[in-house]
Design a protein around this motif. Structure first.
Motif, PDB file in Angstrom:
ATOM      1  N   SER A 107       0.833  -1.208   0.000  1.00 43.13           N
ATOM      2  CA  SER A 107       0.000   0.000   0.000  1.00 43.13           C
ATOM      3  C   SER A 107       0.866   1.257   0.000  1.00 43.13           C
ATOM      4  O   SER A 107       0.557   2.234  -0.699  1.00 43.13           O
ATOM      5  N   SER A 108       1.957   1.236   0.759  1.00 44.32           N
ATOM      6  CA  SER A 108       2.848   2.401   0.800  1.00 44.32           C
ATOM      7  C   SER A 108       3.592   2.568  -0.518  1.00 44.32           C
ATOM      8  O   SER A 108       3.752   3.692  -1.022  1.00 44.32           O
ATOM      9  N   LEU A 109       4.068   1.454  -1.095  1.00 42.56           N
ATOM     10  CA  LEU A 109       4.734   1.536  -2.393  1.00 42.56           C
ATOM     11  C   LEU A 109       3.781   2.086  -3.451  1.00 42.56           C
ATOM     12  O   LEU A 109       4.158   2.930  -4.277  1.00 42.56           O
ATOM     13  N   ARG A 110       2.554   1.620  -3.414  1.00 40.22           N
ATOM     14  CA  ARG A 110       1.568   2.050  -4.403  1.00 40.22           C
ATOM     15  C   ARG A 110       1.295   3.553  -4.287  1.00 40.22           C
ATOM     16  O   ARG A 110       1.181   4.259  -5.302  1.00 40.22           O
ATOM     17  N   THR A 111       1.230   4.043  -3.062  1.00 41.22           N
ATOM     18  CA  THR A 111       1.019   5.473  -2.848  1.00 41.22           C
ATOM     19  C   THR A 111       2.166   6.280  -3.448  1.00 41.22           C
ATOM     20  O   THR A 111       1.959   7.320  -4.086  1.00 41.22           O
ATOM     21  N   GLY A 112       3.384   5.806  -3.249  1.00 42.02           N
ATOM     22  CA  GLY A 112       4.534   6.486  -3.816  1.00 42.02           C
ATOM     23  C   GLY A 112       4.544   6.468  -5.325  1.00 42.02           C
ATOM     24  O   GLY A 112       4.870   7.468  -5.982  1.00 42.02           O
ATOM     25  N   ARG A 113       4.183   5.330  -5.896  1.00 42.84           N
ATOM     26  CA  ARG A 113       4.117   5.246  -7.364  1.00 42.84           C
ATOM     27  C   ARG A 113       3.078   6.221  -7.919  1.00 42.84           C
ATOM     28  O   ARG A 113       3.295   6.851  -8.952  1.00 42.84           O
ATOM     29  N   GLU A 114       1.949   6.337  -7.229  1.00 40.95           N
ATOM     30  CA  GLU A 114       0.908   7.256  -7.679  1.00 40.95           C
ATOM     31  C   GLU A 114       1.398   8.699  -7.652  1.00 40.95           C
ATOM     32  O   GLU A 114       1.044   9.505  -8.512  1.00 40.95           O
ATOM     33  N   LYS A 115       2.228   9.039  -6.672  1.00 38.34           N
ATOM     34  CA  LYS A 115       2.799  10.383  -6.624  1.00 38.34           C
ATOM     35  C   LYS A 115       3.639  10.670  -7.857  1.00 38.34           C
ATOM     36  O   LYS A 115       3.725  11.817  -8.306  1.00 38.34           O
ATOM     37  N   ALA A 116       4.296   9.627  -8.368  1.00 39.94           N
ATOM     38  CA  ALA A 116       5.129   9.770  -9.563  1.00 39.94           C
ATOM     39  C   ALA A 116       4.338   9.571 -10.847  1.00 39.94           C
ATOM     40  O   ALA A 116       4.914   9.548 -11.936  1.00 39.94           O
ATOM     41  N   GLY A 117       3.016   9.423 -10.721  1.00 41.40           N
ATOM     42  CA  GLY A 117       2.176   9.211 -11.895  1.00 41.40           C
ATOM     43  C   GLY A 117       2.314   7.818 -12.482  1.00 41.40           C
ATOM     44  O   GLY A 117       2.089   7.631 -13.685  1.00 41.40           O
ATOM     45  N   LYS A 118       2.631   6.840 -11.640  1.00 40.43           N
ATOM     46  CA  LYS A 118       2.862   5.475 -12.111  1.00 40.43           C
ATOM     47  C   LYS A 118       2.096   4.488 -11.239  1.00 40.43           C
ATOM     48  O   LYS A 118       1.475   4.865 -10.241  1.00 40.43           O
ATOM     49  N   ASP A 119       2.139   3.210 -11.624  1.00 41.17           N
ATOM     50  CA  ASP A 119       1.601   2.151 -10.781  1.00 41.17           C
ATOM     51  C   ASP A 119       2.716   1.143 -10.531  1.00 41.17           C
ATOM     52  O   ASP A 119       3.888   1.383 -10.854  1.00 41.17           O
ATOM     53  N   LEU A 120       2.380   0.004  -9.949  1.00 40.13           N
ATOM     54  CA  LEU A 120       3.400  -0.981  -9.596  1.00 40.13           C
ATOM     55  C   LEU A 120       3.851  -1.826 -10.789  1.00 40.13           C
ATOM     56  O   LEU A 120       4.767  -2.639 -10.648  1.00 40.13           O
ATOM     57  N   GLU A 121       3.252  -1.633 -11.943  1.00 35.09           N
ATOM     58  CA  GLU A 121       3.674  -2.351 -13.135  1.00 35.09           C
ATOM     59  C   GLU A 121       5.122  -1.968 -13.465  1.00 35.09           C
ATOM     60  O   GLU A 121       5.453  -0.802 -13.626  1.00 35.09           O
ATOM     61  N   GLY A 122       5.982  -2.973 -13.549  1.00 30.35           N
ATOM     62  CA  GLY A 122       7.381  -2.728 -13.861  1.00 30.35           C
ATOM     63  C   GLY A 122       8.249  -2.398 -12.661  1.00 30.35           C
ATOM     64  O   GLY A 122       9.474  -2.295 -12.798  1.00 30.35           O
ATOM     65  N   PHE A 123       7.637  -2.223 -11.498  1.00 28.89           N
ATOM     66  CA  PHE A 123       8.398  -1.938 -10.277  1.00 28.89           C
ATOM     67  C   PHE A 123       8.807  -3.263  -9.646  1.00 28.89           C
ATOM     68  O   PHE A 123       7.988  -4.156  -9.477  1.00 28.89           O
ATOM     69  N   ASP A 124      10.075  -3.401  -9.292  1.00 31.17           N
ATOM     70  CA  ASP A 124      10.616  -4.670  -8.810  1.00 31.17           C
ATOM     71  C   ASP A 124      10.522  -4.757  -7.286  1.00 31.17           C
ATOM     72  O   ASP A 124      11.204  -4.012  -6.568  1.00 31.17           O
ATOM     73  N   VAL A 125       9.682  -5.639  -6.781  1.00 27.91           N
ATOM     74  CA  VAL A 125       9.546  -5.887  -5.339  1.00 27.91           C
ATOM     75  C   VAL A 125      10.409  -7.093  -5.001  1.00 27.91           C
ATOM     76  O   VAL A 125      10.142  -8.208  -5.462  1.00 27.91           O
ATOM     77  N   VAL A 126      11.460  -6.869  -4.181  1.00 24.58           N
ATOM     78  CA  VAL A 126      12.511  -7.874  -4.000  1.00 24.58           C
ATOM     79  C   VAL A 126      12.726  -8.182  -2.521  1.00 24.58           C
ATOM     80  O   VAL A 126      13.547  -7.540  -1.851  1.00 24.58           O
TER      81      VAL A 126
END
Length: 349
Positions: free
Chosen positions: A200-219
């Motif tokens: 949920s926190s990662l998603r909020t940050g991505r939204e701030k950058a105008g993006k979603d979690l697609e392509g973001f690497d969760v490791v």
């Protein structure tokens, strides 16, 4: 979901085995090999050593400590490692903790989020090979009223864009990581709690950058042990869990203790920390709930591990970095092979 291998720290007498593990992971098709640093071996030298003796696997810092290097030096190191490895480097960053930052590097552990954001900004600018100028709270480049002038990186990395990861645990750090990074390096990732503690926190940050979690690497880095007795296997990781939940950072600043609390282990986390900081490490390890270890590890026969891998994939994980247990090289190599088998059984390969 891809597989990675985390070699941890070097210099503990298993360095030859670590190289063999990295080379076997390369042969098996693992995606990335990570190395860590604290106040012993540095990660950059280790990664250069591994890259020179592997062919396809990426090498990544998990992590380069932000207080250890200026941002421009980190950009230089990243560009050099990417060049030497033929375009196989991934840059992982983290603020470390107050004890290491202030005790080892002499850098105040204050405003870590602002420091990280500024650090990343300078690295991005340097890696773009434009002339480096910056005015911020922590760095001013060039220094005013002196002989310095804006310079640009002379090394040409193999790739125009090197993936940048940040080690993140707390909600605010995770949110910022989602906003400014390409991936998140996490520990004690439990699929059952992933949405509330991490995604949920990662998603909020991505939204701030105008993006979603697609392509973001969760490791997440996940310990793994093979066998039939799950409880006995979990007991191997009691000291490891107690160290992080009880002894990392300080009594007031322990990100992992707070994470355990967010997962519902408030009372247990307090007991583990109290005993660990009092010097009772065995008592702290005994106080770690089995369920906490089981939910944040891969334990049991291959079939059970495959089921858990499906849970990790369903909880947003894109690269699962394994740390196979074992005191011998043969045990660790067997863990690597079992990881591939489990991934195939889970239908995730």
């Amino acid at each position: 979901m891809r597989l990675g291998i985390n070699l941890g720290y070097w210099g503990a007498g298993m360095d030859a085995d670590n190289l063999a593990v990295a080379r076997e992971a390369d042969r098996l098709g693992y995606s990335v090999c990570w190395a860590a640093e604290a106040y012993g071996s540095d990660a950059a030298t280790v990664l250069a050593w591994v890259a020179a003796q592997t062919e396809r696997i990426d090498v990544g810092s998990a992590i380069f400590q932000i207080p250890a290097r200026t941002p421009a030096m980190t950009a230089m190191t990243a560009a050099t490692l990417d060049t030497l490895s033929g375009g196989r480097f991934r840059l992982g960053l983290g603020v470390s903790g107050p004890q290491v930052s202030e005790g080892w590097y002499g850098t105040r552990f204050d405003k870590p989020l602002a420091r990280t954001r500024e650090y990343v900004e300078i690295i991005r600018k340097a890696m773009s090979r434009e002339r480096l100028t910056h005015e911020g709270q922590n760095w001013t480049l060039p220094l005013p009223d002196g002989p310095g002038k804006p310079l640009k990186l002379t090394v040409h990395p193999v790739r125009e864009y090197i993936p940048l990861y940040i080690a993140a645990i707390g909600p605010k750090n995770l949110e910022q990581t989602g906003e400014i990074a390409d991936g998140a390096l996490v520990l004690f990732y439990a699929p059952e709690h992933a949405e509330a503690t991490t995604l949920s926190s990662l998603r909020t940050g991505r939204e701030k950058a105008g993006k979603d979690l697609e392509g973001f690497d969760v490791v997440p880095t996940v310990p793994m042990a093979l066998g039939d007795d799950v409880r006995a296997l979990a007991d191997q990781f009691r000291p490891y869990t107690a160290l992080y939940v009880g002894g990392m950072g300080s009594a007031k600043q322990n990100f992992y203790n707070k994470l355990a609390q967010r997962m519902g282990y408030e009372k247990e986390a307090a007991e583990i920390q109290e005993k660990y900081l009092a010097g009772d490490k065995e008592g702290a390890a005994a106080a770690v709930p089995h369920e906490l270890i089981d939910s944040t590890s891969l334990l049991g026969p291959v079939e059970r591990i495959a089921d858990r891998m499906q849970a990790y994939a369903g909880a947003g994980v894109t690269t699962l970095s394994l740390t196979p247990s074992g005191f011998t090289l043969e045990e660790r190599l067997a863990g690597l092979r079992a990881g591939v088998e489990a991934l195939e059984r889970a239908g995730l390969a």
